[in-house]
Scaffold this motif. Structure first.
Motif, PDB file in Angstrom:
ATOM      1  N   UNK A 184     -28.846 -14.671  17.453  1.00 37.71           N
ATOM      2  CA  UNK A 184     -27.766 -14.103  18.259  1.00 37.71           C
ATOM      3  C   UNK A 184     -27.917 -12.585  18.375  1.00 37.71           C
ATOM      4  N   UNK A 185     -28.386 -11.965  17.305  1.00 41.10           N
ATOM      5  CA  UNK A 185     -28.626 -10.524  17.335  1.00 41.10           C
ATOM      6  C   UNK A 185     -29.676 -10.165  18.380  1.00 41.10           C
ATOM      7  N   UNK A 186     -30.725 -10.951  18.446  1.00 39.04           N
ATOM      8  CA  UNK A 186     -31.772 -10.704  19.445  1.00 39.04           C
ATOM      9  C   UNK A 186     -31.204 -10.866  20.854  1.00 39.04           C
ATOM     10  N   UNK A 187     -30.402 -11.917  21.038  1.00 39.00           N
ATOM     11  CA  UNK A 187     -29.805 -12.149  22.354  1.00 39.00           C
ATOM     12  C   UNK A 187     -28.867 -11.006  22.740  1.00 39.00           C
ATOM     13  N   UNK A 188     -28.215 -10.412  21.759  1.00 33.10           N
ATOM     14  CA  UNK A 188     -27.273  -9.321  22.018  1.00 33.10           C
ATOM     15  C   UNK A 188     -27.970  -7.971  22.191  1.00 33.10           C
ATOM     16  N   UNK A 189     -29.281  -7.960  21.986  1.00 33.78           N
ATOM     17  CA  UNK A 189     -30.027  -6.716  22.163  1.00 33.78           C
ATOM     18  C   UNK A 189     -30.067  -5.827  20.944  1.00 33.78           C
ATOM     19  N   UNK A 190     -29.831  -6.396  19.761  1.00 31.47           N
ATOM     20  CA  UNK A 190     -29.886  -5.599  18.534  1.00 31.47           C
ATOM     21  C   UNK A 190     -31.334  -5.209  18.265  1.00 31.47           C
ATOM     22  N   UNK A 191     -31.560  -3.919  18.070  1.00 32.98           N
ATOM     23  CA  UNK A 191     -32.931  -3.427  17.907  1.00 32.98           C
ATOM     24  C   UNK A 191     -33.228  -2.888  16.508  1.00 32.98           C
ATOM     25  N   UNK A 192     -32.238  -2.866  15.617  1.00 23.41           N
ATOM     26  CA  UNK A 192     -32.462  -2.334  14.269  1.00 23.41           C
ATOM     27  C   UNK A 192     -33.603  -3.097  13.599  1.00 23.41           C
ATOM     28  N   UNK A 193     -34.645  -2.415  13.124  1.00 20.02           N
ATOM     29  CA  UNK A 193     -35.813  -3.095  12.553  1.00 20.02           C
ATOM     30  C   UNK A 193     -35.501  -3.896  11.287  1.00 20.02           C
TER      31      UNK A 193
END
Length: 254
Positions: A184-193
Motif C-alpha cells: 500500500x505504501x508503494x501504491x501511495x507513492x511512499x519513497x522513504x528507503x
C-alpha cells in the motif's frame, strides 16, 4: 302509461340520477386523492433530494494544503499562517465508522484546509481493546498506525492514510499485514528507503499504543471517529453531512 307505471318511471329516473351523482362524486374524490398523492410524493421527493444534496460528498477541489508530521504521530494540514479554527479528527484505521467519515466528509476537511478556512489535524489512535475478536482488530489497527509513523513526508502520509481507509479489512479478519502495508505504501507513492524495514519491524507499534492511550484520555474519547472544532466535540449529524460541516466551520471562523 298507468299512474303506477309513471310512478315507477320517476323512481327509476331518480335512482339513476342518484347513481350518476354518486359516481361523479367518487371520480372527484379519486382525482383529489391522486392530486394530494402527487403533491405528497413531490414533497417527499424534494425532501429526499434536499437530504441527499446535504449528504453528498464534496469533490476535492484543489491540491492539498501542506501536511506536517508531528512527533506524536499526528499530521497537521493547513496553509501557512492558518491557526484557527482547528479541526481535530481522532480516527482508527480499523474503525468502519471512520472509513465512512472519510468517504463522506474527507474531501470537505481537505478542501477547508486547502482554502485556508481551517487547520485540520489527524490523530490516528487505536480504540479497540485487546479482548475484541481475540486481539485481531486491535492488532490490525496497531500495524496500520505504526506503518503510518514510518512516513515523514506529509503528502505521502496523506496518500497512505487514504489508502488505509480505502482498503480497510473487516474487523474480525486479520488484515493490514506488514506485506500488505508495504504494498500500500508503494501504491501511495511512499519513497522513504527504510519504509519496508520500518513496517516489517513494527518498531513504532509500542510508541503508537502508548501515545494512543494518552491522547484518548486527554481528549476524553468515547469512540471513533471523534471530531472536535476548537476543542469542542462536533455532533456526528454535522460531521457526516458535508454541507453542514462546511457551514459550521465557516461560522466558527467569523
Amino acid at each position: 302509461m298507468s299512474k303506477a307505471q309513471r310512478g315507477q318511471s320517476v323512481r327509476d329516473r331518480i335512482k339513476s340520477q342518484r347513481e350518476a351523482e354518486k359516481k361523479q362524486e367518487q371520480r372527484k374524490r379519486v382525482v383529489t386523492y391522486a392530486t394530494v398523492g402527487v403533491v405528497a410524493l413531490a414533497a417527499i421527493g424534494a425532501g429526499w433530494l434536499f437530504a441527499a444534496n446535504q449528504s453528498k460528498p464534496e469533490e476535492t477541489a484543489q491540491g492539498l494544503a501542506p501536511v506536517t508530521i508531528q512527533g506524536d504521530g499526528s499530521a497537521a494540514m493547513g496553509n501557512a499562517g492558518v491557526e484557527a479554527p482547528v479541526i481535530d479528527i481522532y480516527e482508527d484505521f480499523q474503525c468502519p465508522a471512520c472509513k465512512q467519515l472519510e468517504e463522506t466528509s474527507g474531501a470537505t476537511f481537505k478542501n477547508l484546509a486547502a482554502e485556508g478556512k481551517a487547520k485540520v489535524v489527524f490523530h490516528p489512535v487505536t480504540i479497540f481493546p485487546q479482548q475484541m475478536n481475540n486481539g485481531i482488530t486491535r492488532a490490525n489497527s496497531t500495524r496500520a498506525a505504526a506503518a503510518a509513523r514510518c512516513i515523514t513526508d506529509g503528502k505521502q502520509w496523506m496518500a497512505f492514510h487514504d489508502k488505509l481507509f480505502a482498503t480497510q479489512p473487516e474487523e474480525h479478519l486479520e488484515g493490514f499485514t506488514t506485506d500488505q502495508l508495504i504494498a500500500l505504501g508503494k501504491e501511495a507513492g511512499v519513497t522513504a528507503p527504510d519504509f519496508a524495514t520500518c513496517v516489517t519491524s513494527q518498531k513504532n507499534a509500542q510508541g503508537h499504543l502508548a501515545n494512543s492511550d494518552q491522547v484518548m484520555k486527554a481528549a476524553k474519547l468515547d469512540g471513533t471517529p471523534t471530531v472536535k472544532l476548537n476543542g469542542k466535540d462536533m455532533d456526528q449529524d454535522v460531521t457526516f453531512t458535508p454541507s453542514r460541516l462546511r457551514q459550521t466551520v465557516l461560522d466558527a471562523a467569523k
